[in-house]
Design a protein around this motif. Structure first.
Motif, short mmCIF file in Angstrom:
data_model
loop_
_atom_site.label_atom_id
_atom_site.label_comp_id
_atom_site.label_asym_id
_atom_site.label_seq_id
_atom_site.Cartn_x
_atom_site.Cartn_y
_atom_site.Cartn_z
N GLU A 89 59.30 67.08 37.54
CA GLU A 89 58.48 68.09 38.22
C GLU A 89 59.25 69.38 38.49
O GLU A 89 58.67 70.46 38.44
N GLN B 165 59.00 73.45 35.81
CA GLN B 165 58.72 74.77 36.37
C GLN B 165 59.70 75.85 35.91
O GLN B 165 59.42 77.03 36.05
N ARG C 286 56.71 66.83 29.61
CA ARG C 286 55.59 66.88 30.54
C ARG C 286 55.00 65.48 30.71
O ARG C 286 53.91 65.18 30.22
N ASP D 213 53.78 64.37 33.30
CA ASP D 213 52.57 64.51 34.09
C ASP D 213 51.34 64.66 33.19
O ASP D 213 50.28 64.07 33.46
N MET E 57 48.15 62.19 32.98
CA MET E 57 46.79 62.67 33.16
C MET E 57 45.90 62.28 31.98
O MET E 57 44.76 61.84 32.16
N ALA F 213 39.12 66.14 39.29
CA ALA F 213 39.58 67.47 38.89
C ALA F 213 41.08 67.44 38.60
O ALA F 213 41.80 66.56 39.09
N ASP F 214 41.54 68.41 37.82
CA ASP F 214 42.93 68.40 37.36
C ASP F 214 43.97 68.32 38.48
O ASP F 214 44.98 67.65 38.33
N ASP F 215 43.75 69.02 39.60
CA ASP F 215 44.73 68.97 40.69
C ASP F 215 44.87 67.55 41.22
O ASP F 215 45.99 67.05 41.43
N GLU F 216 43.75 66.89 41.45
CA GLU F 216 43.78 65.51 41.95
C GLU F 216 44.30 64.57 40.86
O GLU F 216 45.07 63.65 41.14
N HIS G 198 46.42 65.26 38.59
CA HIS G 198 47.87 65.44 38.53
C HIS G 198 48.55 64.58 39.59
O HIS G 198 49.55 63.91 39.31
N ASP G 199 48.00 64.56 40.80
CA ASP G 199 48.56 63.72 41.86
C ASP G 199 48.49 62.25 41.49
O ASP G 199 49.44 61.49 41.72
N TRP G 200 47.37 61.83 40.91
CA TRP G 200 47.22 60.44 40.47
C TRP G 200 48.28 60.11 39.41
O TRP G 200 48.88 59.04 39.44
#
Length: 151
Positions: free
Chosen positions: A27, A31, A38, A40, A44, A60-63, A65-67
């Protein structure tokens, strides 16, 4: 606590340390390094693929990503906890072997699994970082295991 329970906890704790270190490295590096692996994105894609197969709408992509990050930590912690099968004197070699095997798998398997190859092997540098970072996770796991076994 029995010796077997203590060993299981030490193994899981060590695996968790390696998995968290690996995820933090992924992570942070993504950046700052354009060619960084990647994991992540692979996570996803895997979650979306499974959810679509069972006719569920992925978040959604933000959630998502967390998953994916959570899934990476859990799955890598369980995998790295195999360190507990080694004798403490062999932990460093075992951690290195686990990390190298995971890294090679992370480069070789996404394509055949239908997840794409770009996230872990789009360039030679990306593939090398992928293998190296999983090796790093395995070595952190080994170090944690050695420290826990000394206590």
């Amino acid at each position: 606590m029995t010796d077997i329970n203590k060993t299981i906890l030490q193994s899981l704790g060590s695996g968790l340390a390696g998995a968290c270190a690996l995820t933090a490295l992924h992570e942070t590096a993504r950046q700052f390094i354009p060619e960084a692996p990647r994991a992540d994105i692979l996570g996803m894609r895997a979650i979306k693929k499974v959810m679509n197969k069972v006719d569920e709408e992925p978040p959604a992509d933000d959630e998502l990503h967390d998953w994916a990050l959570g899934g990476d930590i859990v799955s890598n912690a369980i995998y790295y906890s195999l360190i507990g099968l080694a004798k403490p004197k062999d932990a460093l070699l075992t951690g290195a072997a686990l990390g190298l095997a995971a890294g090679v798998g992370a480069v070789a398997l996404p394509g055949p699994m239908g997840l794409g190859t770009a996230p872990s092997s789009r360039t030679t540098a990306t593939a090398a970082m992928t293998v190296g970072w999983y090796l790093f996770g395995g070595l952190i796991t080994a170090g944690a295991y050695i420290l826990m076994k000394r206590r």
